[in-house]
Design an enzyme around this catalytic site. Structure first.
Site, PDB file in Angstrom:
ATOM      1  NE  ARG A 207     -73.882  14.692  74.507  1.00 35.79           N
ATOM      2  CZ  ARG A 207     -73.281  15.781  74.947  1.00 35.79           C
ATOM      3  NH1 ARG A 207     -71.891  15.929  74.485  1.00 35.79           N
ATOM      4  NH2 ARG A 207     -73.715  16.620  75.880  1.00 35.79           N
ATOM      5  CD  GLU A 236     -68.617   8.790  76.958  1.00 36.17           C
ATOM      6  OE1 GLU A 236     -69.052   9.850  77.929  1.00 36.17           O
ATOM      7  OE2 GLU A 236     -68.037   9.505  76.187  1.00 36.17           O
ATOM      8  CG  HIS A 253     -67.412  12.856  77.298  1.00 35.96           C
ATOM      9  ND1 HIS A 253     -68.760  12.472  77.438  1.00 35.96           N
ATOM     10  CD2 HIS A 253     -67.718  14.272  77.144  1.00 35.96           C
ATOM     11  CE1 HIS A 253     -69.569  13.315  77.065  1.00 35.96           C
ATOM     12  NE2 HIS A 253     -68.904  14.330  76.677  1.00 35.96           N
TER      13      HIS A 253
END
Length: 384
Positions: A207, A236, A253
């Site tokens: 993360r 993000e 991602h």
């Protein structure tokens, strides 16, 4: 029954068709009004699910077709008696593939000696343990750092954070947590980065908030050389484009985005929802899969080079890196849209385990995971 769902939940409409009306929407745009009359909400990581969204709704079950769930306020759901499910480990094989592909790509750049040296796997849970096993099979010396597992299983098989950080490669696979004795937000901070040796590799497919990106930028600008590959970014989709310009490899991602991983995640939450609502689930995600791809034969007799060839033939992250770097040319106000677009537009990969290997393929292909279904995967993986 009314089900509101992120439009990017692969196979979601088919999986939930027998439950009732399925309404699909862009994940970032789902809001309180959309779910006000819904019984069930199915999301991925783009949607923040909390009191603000659900406070005035009729929702009785929330599912996220992802391994992580830091975007969901599970404490609030529990207080309200709302059922919840996620998909732990659904993308474990996919992330392990991404790590190997990142190392292979860095080897091609002359930044890494593939299949040699030490690797600190920080977080050896559902995903990290699979990464660790794959790297050990290839010949790396793996140092597992996982304090919760060490407390429960004994410390003999685990190292402390300082030892893991002193490795040739450090790869992050911890959940993002803000509380408790093992808080991970900002875990890799300036002090941690100073422990990493010159020439080391740092990979983050966990993360974004686990890694202090400001401290990382300082290390890249002023410290000893460090080769960095990032798939998960703080903030993000408003990622730090100055950091993107500095890292050796950046992807949007998509570390867990394989055909199998995404369908597996959908199946796991669909089963949980079926149990919660006492519904029958007739959808089988394995029936959606196309035929298994064939792995190209190795052209090199060197095992390490053969592994790099096979890995990059199956998935070369440099393509995703190039697409993400288009953000650097975009106007600041357009960068969010660019991030989301390149995240969606990249070709979905097949997991290495699904590839068909020739009978005479070198052993290194199985060490890299090709043709090896992971027994930890849902339903004993899949039958391609």
């Amino acid at each position: 029954m009314r089900i509101v769902m992120d439009e990017n939940v692969d196979g979601g409409r088919a999986a939930f068709a027998g439950f009732g009306e399925v309404v699909t929407l862009p994940g970032r745009e789902i809001d309180g009004e959309d779910v006000s009359r819904a019984d069930c909400l199915i999301v991925r990581s783009l949607t923040r699910v909390d009191r603000t969204m659900l406070g005035g709704s009729l929702v009785r079950f929330v599912g996220t077709a992802t391994s992580g769930y830091d975007h969901v306020d599970t404490d609030w759901l529990a207080v309200r008696g709302i059922g919840f499910a996620h998909a732990p480990g659904c993308n474990g094989a996919a992330v392990a593939d991404w790590v190997l592909a990142a190392l292979a790509a860095l080897a091609r750049q002359g930044r890494h000696d593939f299949a040699h040296g030490t690797v600190g796997v920080i977080g050896a849970g559902q995903v990290g343990e699979r990464v660790a096993r794959r790297l050990e099979a290839l010949g790396y010396q793996v140092r597992r750092c996982d304090p919760p597992r060490a407390e429960g299983e004994g410390s003999a098989d685990f190292t402390d954070l300082a030892t893991a950080l002193a490795s040739d490669v450090v790869t992050l696979h911890v959940p993002l947590t803000d509380q408790g004795p093992h808080r991970t937000r900002g875990l890799i901070d300036a002090a941690a980065l100073t422990r990493m040796p010159s020439g080391a590799v740092l990979l983050n497919a966990a993360r974004g908030g686990v890694l202090d990106e400001d401290a990382l930028a300082t290390r890249l600008d002023d410290g000893p050389p460090l080769s960095v590959g990032i798939d998960t970014w703080a903030g993000e989709p408003w990622i730090d484009t100055n950091l993107l310009a500095r890292v050796a490899l950046g992807t949007p991602h998509i570390g867990g985005h394989t055909v199998e991983g995404r369908l597996r995640g959908t199946a796991m939450v669909a089963r949980a929802a079926a149990l919660h609502f006492d519904q029958r689930l007739d959808w089988d995600w394995r029936e959606v899969l196309s035929a298994a791809p064939a792995l190209a034969p190795a052209t090199s007799e060197d095992p390490g080079e053969a592994a790099i060839e096979g890995i990059l033939a199956a998935y070369d992250p440099r393509g995703d890196d190039a697409r993400l770097r288009s953000m650097l040319e975009a106007a600041p106000e357009e960068r969010r849209a660019v991030f989301d677009r390149v995240r969606r537009a990249g070709p979905l990969r097949r997991e290495f385990g699904c590839y068909r290997r020739a009978a005479d393929a070198p052993a290194v292909f199985s060490h890299a995971g090709f043709g090896q279904a992971d027994p930890a995967d849902e339903d004993n993986a899949w039958d391609c």
